[in-house]
Design an enzyme around this catalytic site. Structure first.
Site, PDB file in Angstrom:
ATOM      1  N   ARG A  51       0.811  -1.206   0.000  1.00 57.16           N
ATOM      2  CA  ARG A  51       0.000   0.000   0.000  1.00 57.16           C
ATOM      3  C   ARG A  51       0.856   1.272   0.000  1.00 57.16           C
ATOM      4  O   ARG A  51       0.726   2.142  -0.866  1.00 57.16           O
ATOM      5  CB  ARG A  51      -0.865  -0.036   1.261  1.00 57.16           C
ATOM      6  CG  ARG A  51      -1.971   0.923   1.322  1.00 57.16           C
ATOM      7  CD  ARG A  51      -2.783   0.610   2.569  1.00 57.16           C
ATOM      8  NE  ARG A  51      -3.202  -0.777   2.549  1.00 57.16           N
ATOM      9  CZ  ARG A  51      -4.293  -1.206   1.916  1.00 57.16           C
ATOM     10  NH1 ARG A  51      -5.066  -0.341   1.312  1.00 57.16           N
ATOM     11  NH2 ARG A  51      -4.607  -2.477   1.917  1.00 57.16           N
ATOM     12  N   THR A  52       1.751   1.389   0.976  1.00 59.85           N
ATOM     13  CA  THR A  52       2.580   2.587   1.091  1.00 59.85           C
ATOM     14  C   THR A  52       3.513   2.706  -0.122  1.00 59.85           C
ATOM     15  O   THR A  52       3.714   3.791  -0.666  1.00 59.85           O
ATOM     16  CB  THR A  52       3.409   2.528   2.394  1.00 59.85           C
ATOM     17  OG1 THR A  52       2.525   2.282   3.489  1.00 59.85           O
ATOM     18  CG2 THR A  52       4.151   3.813   2.636  1.00 59.85           C
ATOM     19  N   LYS A  80      23.392  -8.801   1.924  1.00 52.83           N
ATOM     20  CA  LYS A  80      24.806  -9.157   1.684  1.00 52.83           C
ATOM     21  C   LYS A  80      25.693  -8.552   2.772  1.00 52.83           C
ATOM     22  O   LYS A  80      26.913  -8.522   2.625  1.00 52.83           O
ATOM     23  CB  LYS A  80      25.263  -8.640   0.329  1.00 52.83           C
ATOM     24  CG  LYS A  80      24.567  -9.286  -0.855  1.00 52.83           C
ATOM     25  CD  LYS A  80      25.246  -8.838  -2.147  1.00 52.83           C
ATOM     26  CE  LYS A  80      24.428  -9.224  -3.368  1.00 52.83           C
ATOM     27  NZ  LYS A  80      24.889  -8.560  -4.581  1.00 52.83           N
ATOM     28  N   ARG A 101      11.205   2.451   4.031  1.00 52.83           N
ATOM     29  CA  ARG A 101      10.502   1.678   5.048  1.00 52.83           C
ATOM     30  C   ARG A 101      11.487   0.679   5.615  1.00 52.83           C
ATOM     31  O   ARG A 101      12.179   0.001   4.857  1.00 52.83           O
ATOM     32  CB  ARG A 101       9.351   0.912   4.396  1.00 52.83           C
ATOM     33  CG  ARG A 101       8.658  -0.075   5.301  1.00 52.83           C
ATOM     34  CD  ARG A 101       7.589   0.635   6.065  1.00 52.83           C
ATOM     35  NE  ARG A 101       6.485  -0.199   6.437  1.00 52.83           N
ATOM     36  CZ  ARG A 101       5.216   0.194   6.385  1.00 52.83           C
ATOM     37  NH1 ARG A 101       4.902   1.378   5.922  1.00 52.83           N
ATOM     38  NH2 ARG A 101       4.246  -0.583   6.803  1.00 52.83           N
ATOM     39  N   HIS A 129       5.340   6.997  11.324  1.00 54.97           N
ATOM     40  CA  HIS A 129       4.855   6.780   9.956  1.00 54.97           C
ATOM     41  C   HIS A 129       4.181   8.078   9.520  1.00 54.97           C
ATOM     42  O   HIS A 129       2.959   8.150   9.379  1.00 54.97           O
ATOM     43  CB  HIS A 129       3.871   5.606   9.958  1.00 54.97           C
ATOM     44  CG  HIS A 129       3.465   5.135   8.589  1.00 54.97           C
ATOM     45  ND1 HIS A 129       4.041   5.607   7.426  1.00 54.97           N
ATOM     46  CD2 HIS A 129       2.527   4.225   8.190  1.00 54.97           C
ATOM     47  CE1 HIS A 129       3.478   5.001   6.397  1.00 54.97           C
ATOM     48  NE2 HIS A 129       2.569   4.175   6.823  1.00 54.97           N
TER      49      HIS A 129
END
Lengths: 354, 354, 354
Positions: A51-52, A80, A101, A129
């Site tokens: 969604r975001t 890695k 995120r 957020h």
């Protein structure tokens, strides 16, 4: 407004300018199709969030810009063994802005310290957020003109619900707002948030079910309750109805009440509510996209100066008490202060390193 | 032409207009580089399909538009328990059009009911795949002018081969087409498709190997046989040669026969056929991209009105007999009719709920 | 300059023109925002490589072009058993250029044989990675004017380090360059590369630690040592300090020495070196993006003629001795020559098929 880590970082003037820009974009989107032409957004999703992710990408594309990045944690260079610092250094040498995120709390702040371009926090664990709060605020402002003098119900998981805490923080700027906190005992608003409300003279009362207060409300902000947070399935089944919204219940609500939800929802809002014009959660998602457009556009036009990472001094004897804090995995990040101070990244308490 | 669920939904006039647009794009692609500028396509691939996914994305980009979405089933919000309805509501609040691939049969129809923007079906399980049929038809029309009076061989897996069924459905619109069905017993055209041919006076004969009919054919449509659908490896080995095309066999075919294949192929067409000018399967893929450009462009220009989902009434006593039907997993989807009726989503028979 | 498989395929004139274009883009990037408008790059990453992938995608987007493709090996059609030839045929029927990363050595050469559009090698196993060498060269040329008369230290894994071998190959074009090979015994430059240096009169000496030569160097090219390539952890711990660069060591280096690294780094360059203005590895990444822009722009403008795959004759008796060679998995690829000849794809020795 160099980076967007927390929406409360914006001054009232900055937020007001941003909201004006959002309104212009909503009213005249065709005027912005080239606004970020030639610009590239680096989109770093260290955990999936369809969604975001889609909302930010669409926002950038609607401004005529492009998006590069990853949405799959396994495909990242972090897998890695690369540090966040190096990844941010790399991406900020390619892209004009970064949206990130990350499951570690405080990660966005750390990224901003090493980036040579603006960083937008798209969620750092359970911490902040800001663009969700932006979507919430645009919805209220756009549909009701102001949040002043509103009676706002917050329902569901008020304990872990990051979006609820952020929204409360931001609503401190408005006048005469009354809060109804609708949650089971196990998921009540935590003490430090209760203290925040009291310290800022934000009146509230805590209740046990939607029914008790529904006819009073101007805004009902619903959130998802994760079943596993109840002690027993039986307990959940007993209480479930108190925190679910149905078309039947909506009959008792005000004619112009707004139902918001940060989405995704599961069954806390019944399907039969969706066709009610007061159910604005899908429009809220759309407003969020317009908010992200305004944010990207604003940041792309500001002169940028690298923050540098010397602003936070180092003290080797101290560490953050939060196991999910970014300083626990990115060991080069400087940390100072004394026991009991707030961590400058994730806001948890600092403690003595053992 | 609001959504594209099945290519047969297009009227003859609509298809003819679409094909004219395809021809213009093929002949003058540079005239379309800004045709969808500022538009965003939501690309939802609930199962991987590199080919179809790349083709749609490239089509949108060649029109100057942008693409957001996902191609990895694990990264989707569906994996977090979100309904298809909510995902579609969300994506259609961001994007201007949606293209969706979904393993559940009837999923595209359901998506179209809840979308506020046009939905294109990029394959719903074994049910429909309209843009593959579009690619097939463009190839025949572009290279031979018409499908009238053609002798068309269909070879391989005619039982499960979704593309073959769709093509047969569409070819019903053309005159004097003769069909040669080339398949092993285990993979013969199913009864309901045989009935379709008979009901529509479409002459056909069933044969056991390519060799029997190759010199007659104007078009040879090859499909992949999945080995595991044979009872034994021995049986497969015995029959394999009957359904494989080689450069040697091509010597007996007409000088202007077309070899089509929906791709990917495994070994049903030998590598040595690729250099034969009659082997047009890679050009067919390219025609498919042009067809998708025309479709996206047409839909982006049409005025759109939300379909609403009240058009299909509910009857709680009935369910679809198809275990892969979308109504089996998305329980809010209304379903009505009586036992033996066709499911309005996946076309299987309805049955009594137990 | 039809495909870019190896940077050494460029003539001196071609490289000089390319470098001029790079310089123009760096100095005036806004002049190129529409240079590839309407063009689509097919980006095929058969193994993850966030860095190279993002760099190419950003490069194409900064030219106004679009990118389609995959970055996840599991989502590829190869995982469904499709040949590289068919995938390339498909993608080159959609896209205007292809960039490919593939774990099989020689894969880029094979792709170029079947592509109807230019192919750029973004790494084929341990074989070649021309755009990394391009990034290295641009950094040296841009910051020092020339590579002539330089003293260049190469440190770390010189045995398996593909980027080191490619850089040495390319530096053969410059005059009076002296090389210092800084590596533990187990990771020394292989014999065939030593022979290459001798054959081309490129003076070099082999040393055991950075400290021995640091004050002499104009350029220090650092690479990552993979611990598992040492026999024992103890051995690694003993030697580690010899091949690590720290701020302390940097005090003894020339005031204008350049520190390069292909990235990602682990701990062979300490974090405290990053703020030293001589540490240019993040700028090197940025130069790499500009180099890729110049390459994409140049290829997009050249008239393209399909290479055809008949240029390499077939000899069924011979196979490549390299187990990671592309000819071992793509069995249709023609191979000729005699025992001891170099494989035309991966450069390993040919051997008799058993």
């Amino acid at each position: 407004m160099r980076h967007i880590i927390d929406l409360c970082d914006l001054t009232e003037k900055e937020f007001s300018d941003l909201y004006k820009l959002v309104s212009n974009i909503i009213d005249r989107p065709e005027g912005y199709v080239d606004a970020c032409r030639g610009k590239v957004l680096g989109s770093l999703f260290y955990e999936p969030s369809t969604r975001t992710n889609l909302s930010f990408s669409t926002a950038m594309m609607r401004l005529g810009g492009s998006v590069v990045g990853f949405s799959d944690p396994n495909a990242t260079s972090a897998s890695k063994g690369e540090t966040l610092k190096d990844t941010i250094n790399m991406v900020s040498s390619y892209a004009d802005m970064i949206v990130m995120r990350n499951p570690r709390e405080g990660a966005a702040k750390v990224a901003s310290m090493y980036s040579s371009v603006p960083v937008i926090n798209a969620g750092d664990g359970g911490h902040l957020h800001p663009t969700q709060t932006l979507a919430d605020m645009i919805t209220i402002l756009r549909m009701r003109g102001s949040a002043d003098d509103m009676k706002i119900g917050l329902c569901g998981d008020l304990k872990y619900g990051r979006t609820v805490h952020s929204l409360l923080h931001f609503l401190q700027r408005y006048h005469n707002v009354q809060f109804y906190l609708i949650a089971p005992d196990a998921l009540k608003l935590p003490d430090y948030m209760v203290k925040f409300l009291k310290d800022n003279n934000m009146p509230f009362c805590e209740v046990d079910s939607i029914d008790e207060v529904l006819p009073e409300l101007d805004v009902l902000y619903m959130t998802r309750i994760q079943r596993e947070r109840f002690v027993t399935a039986e307990e959940y089944a007993n209480l479930e109805g108190n925190y679910q919204l149905t078309a039947e219940k909506m009959k008792r609500a005000k004619k112009d009440m707004l139902v918001l939800h940060p989405l995704p929802r599961v069954d806390e809002i019944a399907q039969d509510v969706d066709d009610d014009p007061r159910a604005v959660y899908f429009r809220q998602a759309r407003f969020g996209m317009f908010g992200r457009m305004a944010l990207l556009l604003t940041l792309s036009k500001l002169p940028f100066e690298r923050a540098g990472h010397h602003e936070i001094g180092a003290d080797p004897g101290i560490r953050c008490s939060n196991h999910k804090c970014i300083t626990r995995s990115e060991l080069y990040v400087p940390l100072h202060g004394k026991v009991g101070d707030r961590c400058p990244y994730c806001d948890a308490a600092l403690e003595m390193q053992l």
